[in-house]
Design a protein around this motif. Structure first.
Motif, short mmCIF file in Angstrom:
data_model
loop_
_atom_site.label_atom_id
_atom_site.label_comp_id
_atom_site.label_asym_id
_atom_site.label_seq_id
_atom_site.Cartn_x
_atom_site.Cartn_y
_atom_site.Cartn_z
N PHE B 95 0.81 -1.21 0.00
CA PHE B 95 0.00 0.00 0.00
C PHE B 95 0.84 1.26 0.00
N GLU B 97 0.69 3.94 2.03
CA GLU B 97 1.18 4.39 3.32
C GLU B 97 1.17 3.22 4.30
N LEU B 99 2.16 2.99 7.14
CA LEU B 99 1.81 3.35 8.51
C LEU B 99 0.36 2.97 8.81
N TYR B 100 -0.49 3.09 7.81
CA TYR B 100 -1.89 2.75 8.01
C TYR B 100 -2.17 1.28 7.68
N ALA B 101 -1.31 0.71 6.83
CA ALA B 101 -1.55 -0.67 6.41
C ALA B 101 -1.07 -1.67 7.46
N PHE B 102 -0.14 -1.25 8.31
CA PHE B 102 0.22 -2.08 9.45
C PHE B 102 -0.72 -1.75 10.59
N ASN B 103 -1.05 -2.79 11.35
CA ASN B 103 -1.87 -2.57 12.53
C ASN B 103 -1.03 -1.88 13.59
N PRO B 104 -1.45 -0.69 14.04
CA PRO B 104 -0.58 0.09 14.94
C PRO B 104 -0.32 -0.55 16.29
N TYR B 152 4.86 2.79 14.04
CA TYR B 152 5.10 4.23 14.14
C TYR B 152 6.54 4.56 14.53
#
Lengths: 365, 258
Positions: B95, B97, B99-104, B152
């Motif tokens: 994807f 970004e 950052l959003y595609a990984f679960n935070p 993050y």
């Protein structure tokens, strides 16, 4: 790329918990309660069934540290003798001739420690024929302290068990409804509303009436747990569903689908963890409800039955004005219910302060 | 033979009473071990086409006609259970970004391992070794630290590499990359692009890159498909299309990129 503060899932959150003295205090109180309930056989001087009718409504005994001449002595209690006045009112007279020294690690009623190891050791007590009743006795001459410690087992565990069951159901139903949406959501939410529209206490009574009368105490205990959790899950499911509706739109859910993960795994592993900080708070704040519901059931005689003790059925002895008037110590279990409920509420509030980002206050202001 | 063959794909969105075609009779093929770029502006339907290959269109979007053949099997007609074995294992997606595609809330290593757990029979120890190897393969120097980090905590470039590692974890044949470099600065972009080429050669990957960036296309793609308003306006070998754009839209795109 800067480490943007907003993306930190508040790792420092729980550390703030320690800064709240009230919450820590309550945590310690609850810790003592649960430890006492867990080790009830050992902590209490007598078994919950050990009764002596000649001590009926015996007032709390004072532990003496000074002997008659005012010198420091080994802690002891005086014996008591009962007498009746012309109105057949009991009078307990302290008999200074009889002294029973307090003993630790002493032999008393036998029990199975943790249900496995047979033992007869108790933390403290006095030798027969003396009796130690630091918080007085109930109508049948059973030691109230021992009964309260045993009662904690039921009252304190029912909250945890009930919450464990109802939250599992609530999280799953809410997660499934929120994740799939559409017709599944509609059906599940209407079922939730069916449960929510019946006033809780009447539903509780109705469900209790369905439990067969010949159940033994263990079966009654578990049926109460099941009944309580049966009522509690619906409101949680609705809130979790709302949260899932928004979480499922986030890109990592799409990414998880792209990886081929199953829907169930996506719900449990990727969506529900995001509701965790809310759930933890909700769990802490709903445990008191279970404790109170069990107490209410037991108080009106529908819960745990004598001789087994729970704080609710201990309190049921205090329903008459005569008993409260002449032996006010039988209200003590109510104080414990109050304390436990308050502690859970204070801890829940403190957790909300440190876990919920919306309530986070900048300390520099 | 082409690995992916899209024929007459039409995707429509419901709009009130009527319906609007988002993707209109799109046909193109992605040959094996090629890097194909799907180029177009915003709203040209390129991401929708990519998601359609995964059969993960958002609700409201429907494939109304057309065929998507993956290794000769029609993805459009595939039942959901079979699709699940395709996603992640046969084709993966990167994807824009990460950052959003990984679960935070989970560590990066843990999320890569999850793919392995789902698609392979490796033991826990083997999986961890594989995560380590994967992170090395995408040229991350200290895989241990990256695996232990939360998304993050990583830089944009490292995150995109980790995302790639996750995508290739189960040895897929096709990787669809949706704007993989748009959020990176120019130097990092260049390195990620070389990485794509290296992975293509090492792992015999086929890559479908969705992008609006013609510079990226020039340095990376073998084939180009230009989409405009949901239609294929031009397609061909990358060099040829960029040198001699025939369609006005392609010329405009090239003009804008100068």
């Amino acid at each position: 790329m800067s480490k943007d503060k907003h993306f930190v899932p508040s790792p420092g959150g729980l550390r703030n918990f320690r800064k709240n003295p009230w919450a820590v205090c309550c945590l310690i109180i609850l810790g003592v309660f649960y430890a006492g309930a867990f080790l009830a056989d050992f902590v209490s001087p007598y078994s919950y069934q050990n009764e002596d009718r000649s001590y009926s409504y015996c007032p709390p005994m004072e532990i003496q540290f000074l002997d008659e001449e005012g010198r420091l002595a080994r802690p002891f209690v005086y014996g008591v003798t009962i007498s009746f006045d012309e109105f057949h009112k009991r009078n307990y007279i302290i008999d200074k001739a009889e002294k029973y020294p307090l003993k630790f690690w002493m032999k008393g009623d036998t029990y199975q420690f943790l249900g496995l190891i047979p033992s007869s050791r108790h933390l403290f007590g006095v030798d027969a024929p003396g009796r130690l009743m630091i918080w007085g006795a109930d109508a049948r001459g059973r030691d109230l302290f021992s009964r309260i410690v045993y009662g904690g087992r039921v009252s304190l565990s029912i909250g945890l068990l009930g919450v464990a069951i109802s939250f599992t159901i609530g999280l799953l139903v809410g997660g499934i409804a929120g994740y799939y949406g559409g017709r599944i959501d509609d059906v599940l939410m209407r079922i939730c509303e069916m449960f929510m529209m019946i006033p809780g206490f009447y539903l509780l009574l109705a469900l209790r009436a369905m439990v067969p009368a010949d159940f033994n105490s263990v079966q009654v205990y578990f049926s109460i747990v099941v009944i309580l959790s049966f009522i509690g899950w619906a409101s949680l499911a609705r809130i979790i569903r709302g949260m899932c509706l928004s979480i499922r739109e986030r890109e990592f859910v799409l990414a998880a689908k792209v990886m081929g993960l199953s829907d169930f795994r996506i719900i449990v592993r990727h969506i529900l963890p995001h509701t965790l900080s809310y759930s933890i708070i909700a769990i802490m704040l709903s445990i008191p409800g279970y404790i109170l519901a069990e107490s209410a059931l037991s108080l009106i005689g529908l819960g745990i039955q004598d001789p087994y003790a729970s704080w609710g059925n201990l309190l049921s002895e205090a329903m008459g004005i005569i008993q409260i008037n002449f032996s006010p110590w039988i209200l003590l279990p109510g104080f414990f219910i109050f304390l436990a409920v308050m502690c859970f509420n204070v801890i829940g509030d403190a957790l909300r302060d440190c876990l919920d980002p919306h309530f986070q206050v900048d300390e520099n202001i | 033979m082409s690995l992916l063959d899209i024929q007459d794909l039409t995707i429509e969105a419901k709009q009130g009473q009527g319906r609007q075609a988002i993707v209109d009779r799109v046909s193109f093929a992605v040959p094996e071990q090629n890097i194909v770029a799907l180029v177009g502006g915003s709203g040209s339907g390129k991401t929708t086409t990519g998601l359609a290959v995964m059969r993960l269109l958002s609700p409201g979007l429907n494939i109304v006609s057309g065929r998507i053949y993956f290794e000769g099997n029609d993805v459009v007609a595939m039942p959901e259970g079979e699709l699940r074995r395709y996603r992640g294992k046969q084709m993966a997606m990167v994807f824009q970004e990460p950052l959003y595609a990984f679960n935070p809330v989970f560590r990066v290593g843990c999320q890569i391992e999850e793919v392995l757990q789902f698609h392979t029979d490796l033991t826990k120890g083997q999986r961890q070794q594989r995560v380590d190897a994967l992170l090395r393969q995408v040229e991350i120097k200290d895989p241990g630290r990256v695996a232990r980090s939360y998304p993050y905590q990583l830089s944009g470039g490292l995150r995109q590499r980790a995302m790639l590692a996750q995508a290739i974890a189960a040895n897929p044949k096709l990787v669809i990359a949706d704007e993989p470099t748009s959020n990176l600065d120019v130097t990092v972009q260049a390195r990620i692009l070389t990485l794509f080429k290296k992975l293509r050669d090492d792992l015999k990957l086929t890559v479908l890159i969705i992008t609006h960036d013609l510079g990226l296309v020039r340095s990376l793609a073998d084939q180009v498909v230009v989409l405009s308003s949901g239609r294929v306006v031009e397609e061909g070998p990358a060099g040829e299309v960029l040198q001699h754009p025939r369609h006005v839209y392609t010329q405009q795109l090239l003009e804008a990129a100068k």
